[in-house]
Design an enzyme around this catalytic site. Structure first.
Site, PDB file in Angstrom:
ATOM      1  N   SER A  30       0.834  -1.210   0.000  1.00 51.67           N
ATOM      2  CA  SER A  30       0.000   0.000   0.000  1.00 51.67           C
ATOM      3  C   SER A  30       0.866   1.256   0.000  1.00 51.67           C
ATOM      4  CB  SER A  30      -0.884   0.037   1.255  1.00 51.67           C
ATOM      5  OG  SER A  30      -1.579  -1.161   1.357  1.00 51.67           O
ATOM      6  N   GLY A  31       2.161   1.068  -0.010  1.00 51.70           N
ATOM      7  CA  GLY A  31       3.073   2.217   0.123  1.00 51.70           C
ATOM      8  C   GLY A  31       3.172   3.051  -1.146  1.00 51.70           C
ATOM      9  N   ASP A  32       3.782   4.211  -0.935  1.00 51.62           N
ATOM     10  CA  ASP A  32       3.969   5.191  -1.991  1.00 51.62           C
ATOM     11  C   ASP A  32       4.813   4.654  -3.159  1.00 51.62           C
ATOM     12  OD1 ASP A  32       3.384   7.932  -2.364  1.00 51.62           O
ATOM     13  OD2 ASP A  32       5.565   8.293  -2.296  1.00 51.62           O
ATOM     14  N   ARG A  62      -0.185  -4.881   5.634  1.00 51.57           N
ATOM     15  CA  ARG A  62      -0.688  -5.316   6.944  1.00 51.57           C
ATOM     16  C   ARG A  62      -2.211  -5.314   6.995  1.00 51.57           C
ATOM     17  NH1 ARG A  62       4.207  -3.223  10.591  1.00 51.57           N
ATOM     18  NH2 ARG A  62       5.112  -2.115   8.870  1.00 51.57           N
ATOM     19  N   ASP A 193      19.568   0.930  -6.434  1.00 53.18           N
ATOM     20  CA  ASP A 193      19.739   2.374  -6.477  1.00 53.18           C
ATOM     21  C   ASP A 193      19.129   2.771  -7.814  1.00 53.18           C
ATOM     22  OD1 ASP A 193      20.584   4.949  -7.078  1.00 53.18           O
ATOM     23  OD2 ASP A 193      22.346   4.747  -5.815  1.00 53.18           O
ATOM     24  N   HIS A 194      17.923   3.335  -7.784  1.00 49.37           N
ATOM     25  CA  HIS A 194      17.215   3.511  -9.059  1.00 49.37           C
ATOM     26  C   HIS A 194      17.923   4.483 -10.002  1.00 49.37           C
ATOM     27  CE1 HIS A 194      15.488   7.190  -7.292  1.00 49.37           C
ATOM     28  NE2 HIS A 194      15.144   7.534  -8.505  1.00 49.37           N
ATOM     29  N   GLU A 232      16.356  19.107  -6.623  1.00 49.12           N
ATOM     30  CA  GLU A 232      14.929  18.819  -6.804  1.00 49.12           C
ATOM     31  C   GLU A 232      14.120  20.048  -6.429  1.00 49.12           C
ATOM     32  OE1 GLU A 232      13.635  14.755  -5.375  1.00 49.12           O
ATOM     33  OE2 GLU A 232      15.331  15.166  -4.076  1.00 49.12           O
ATOM     34  N   ASP A 251      19.894  10.004   2.257  1.00 46.81           N
ATOM     35  CA  ASP A 251      18.880   9.834   1.214  1.00 46.81           C
ATOM     36  C   ASP A 251      19.464   9.946  -0.191  1.00 46.81           C
ATOM     37  OD1 ASP A 251      16.095   9.525   0.482  1.00 46.81           O
ATOM     38  OD2 ASP A 251      16.111  11.627  -0.133  1.00 46.81           O
ATOM     39  N   HIS A 256      22.843   7.689  -4.531  1.00 47.08           N
ATOM     40  CA  HIS A 256      22.798   8.272  -5.879  1.00 47.08           C
ATOM     41  C   HIS A 256      24.044   9.107  -6.226  1.00 47.08           C
ATOM     42  CE1 HIS A 256      18.817   6.893  -5.352  1.00 47.08           C
ATOM     43  NE2 HIS A 256      18.257   7.993  -4.912  1.00 47.08           N
TER      44      HIS A 256
END
Ligand code: BG6
Length: 509
Positions: A30-32, A62, A193-194, A232, A251, A256
């Site tokens: 259900s996550g982002d 869950r 690592d996208h 960003e 992060d 990255h």
């Protein structure tokens, strides 16, 4: 494994398609991340015929809910991405939902039964376990999968995909690795690592090593400095729970930014295969000079965004974002100077910066060359003349620019800097792969090239952990201040000082 051919202006590229039936089990259903990235990427892969027959997706969460309810909730997020409603019907038939308590071993036995049921018509069935959960759940999920035999490869392969951040410092990363390794071998583990899946990031090695003309000048003799920027315009949105504990160094830098640095600085691998590429990247990390903690402020600037204007819209400061404690000292911006101690890079500064809520969304690598060794035009032009620069534009406006000097037509002697420009959009037809499409496909193909090997994670944390410890104990004492910067700016003015010492400014192309 089959090859489907995509022809593009006389270029024929092979895109490998997976042929064995598999189930992708996504924890954090259900996550982002699942809604915004994974499901859309799988949808596009299927649309392009790149998923094997018999491929299905089992998302885990869950909450108890029916599969119809789950598919309906996915559709809501997918609609805003402009999907084809007819094709969604076809795609979503293979999406299932299973509720499970991450910490309850019995629930994993239930999961095992369910997976066996899904694969019962095949002799071999492959499982990919994708951990898109909060990092705190990585260890327990892996252990419970292992305890229920779900890492055993008796009838098909089993792979596990771990999202970032992999640990929160060197010690916790090693601890996590040890827990995973009890049940999964290194070749079953895919640390994502996208950024490595972005088309332009993959192109860095091609640019450097598939051309003759750049590599001879790619060193300290010709290069003055290198700047890597990942800016960003977005803030942290609704991710305070995650971000406030993590901050920009964990992060964006640990993964990255350091990956971009490694691809820019590494030596040519002996072969274009995962092991050789990983070996060279790790050598770069190990050659980075540790940042002197007693002079931290000469190497690092940290900032946190205040309110400001982005795209003509007022946006709140970090401390006013939902869920952020009003006393938070989490940095949302960092600029760092590092040196790589080896023959190629001795003395060349690498300036790294990343921040949220900055003026422009921009990820780029700027390679600035030295001045000409002798200024034969000095009598007419003075001592100053522009220098050459190569800019690898990772996103948006993906491309490569080369800056050089020309004589202005008509004038007797008057120079001007011009940019010779290559844009991917002028060259490629069709839609390129999104980063997550590429990496998901590679997990299915078992290709580790775009993932991080254990020693790569280790070496990156070894570099950052002392800095994080110093910053996290020093924050607020005045030795390394947390600079405020307005949303919509290029970060705290103090960050300019880092590059100005080298006589220059941050490059924005
Ligand atoms: C993620 C970070 O890894 O990368 C996010 O957790 C960041 O905070 C994102 O926004 C940036 O990725 P991209 O592909 O949008 O540049």
């Amino acid at each position: 494994m089959s090859i489907s051919e995509h022809s593009n202006n006389n270029v024929v590229c092979g895109v490998e398609a997976v042929s064995t039936p598999s189930i992708m089990v996504i924890f954090g259903g259900s996550g982002d991340l699942t809604r915004r990235k994974l499901i859309p990427a799988l949808y596009k892969l299927k649309r392009n015929g790149l998923l094997p027959a018999g491929f299905s997706i089992l998302t885990i969460g869950r909450r108890t809910m029916s599969v119809e309810e789950y598919r309906g909730s996915l559709l809501e997020s997918m609609e805003s991405m402009g999907i084809d409603a007819g094709y969604w019907e076809i795609f979503s038939k293979d999406v299932f939902y299973h509720s499970l308590d991450y910490g309850d071993l019995d629930d994993y036995r239930g999961l095992n039964d369910r997976l066996e049921g899904m694969g019962k018509d095949h002799d071999d069935y492959n499982y990919i376990f994708y951990l898109a959960t909060p990092p705190s759940a990585f260890g327990v999920i892996t252990e419970n999968l292992g305890k229920c035999g779900l890492s055993d490869e008796e009838n098909g392969w089993r792979r596990i995909v771990i999202e970032k951040p992999f640990g929160s410092d060197l010690e916790s990363a090693r601890e996590l690795d040890n827990r995973i390794k009890i049940y999964f071998r290194e070749d079953q583990i895919f640390r994502i690592d996208h950024y490595l899946g972005k088309e332009t990031v993959q192109d860095i090695l091609m640019f450097r090593f598939a051309n003759t003309i750049f590599e001879p000048v790619w060193n300290r003799q010709y290069i003055d400095y290198i700047q890597i920027t990942a800016a960003e315009t977005l803030g942290i949105g609704r991710r305070a729970g995650y971000y406030d504990r993590i901050g920009v160094l964990r992060d964006m830098f640990q993964n990255h930014i350091l990956q971009l640095l490694a691809l820019t600085a590494m030596e040519a691998p002996a072969h274009f295969d995962p092991e050789c590429v990983h070996d060279e990247k790790v050598k770069v990390f190990k050659s980075i000079k540790p940042i002197p903690l007693e002079r931290l402020e000469d190497f690092l600037v940290l900032g946190q965004y205040r309110e400001g204007v982005i795209d003509g819209r007022d946006v709140p400061g970090y401390l006013d974002e939902p869920g952020v404690p009003e006393w938070s000292r989490t940095p949302t911006f960092a600029a760092m100077k590092v040196f790589i101690e080896n023959w190629r890079w001795q003395g060349v500064p690498f300036y790294l910066r990343s921040g949220k809520r900055m003026e422009k969304r921009l990820t780029q690598i700027a390679v600035r060359f030295k001045k000409v060794p002798y200024m034969m035009f000095r009598d007419v032009l003075g001592e100053e003349i522009g220098t050459n620069m190569i800019v690898l534009r990772i996103q948006p406006d993906e491309g490569i620019g080369l800056k050089f000097q020309i004589r202005l037509p008509g004038s007797k002697i008057c120079t001007r800097s011009v940019m010779m420009d290559f844009s991917y959009s002028d060259f490629y037809e069709g839609t390129p792969f999104e980063a997550y499409e590429r990496v998901l496909l590679d997990v299915m193909l078992g290709d580790h090239l775009l993932f991080i090997r254990e020693d790569g994670v280790d070496a990156a944390w070894a570099l950052l952990t002392p800095v994080l410890k110093a910053v996290e104990t020093e924050a607020g004492t005045g030795r390394l201040s947390l600079e405020g910067y307005s949303a919509g700016s290029w970060g705290p003015p103090l960050a300019d000082r880092l590059v100005q010492e080298g006589g220059d400014e941050w490059v924005v192309v």
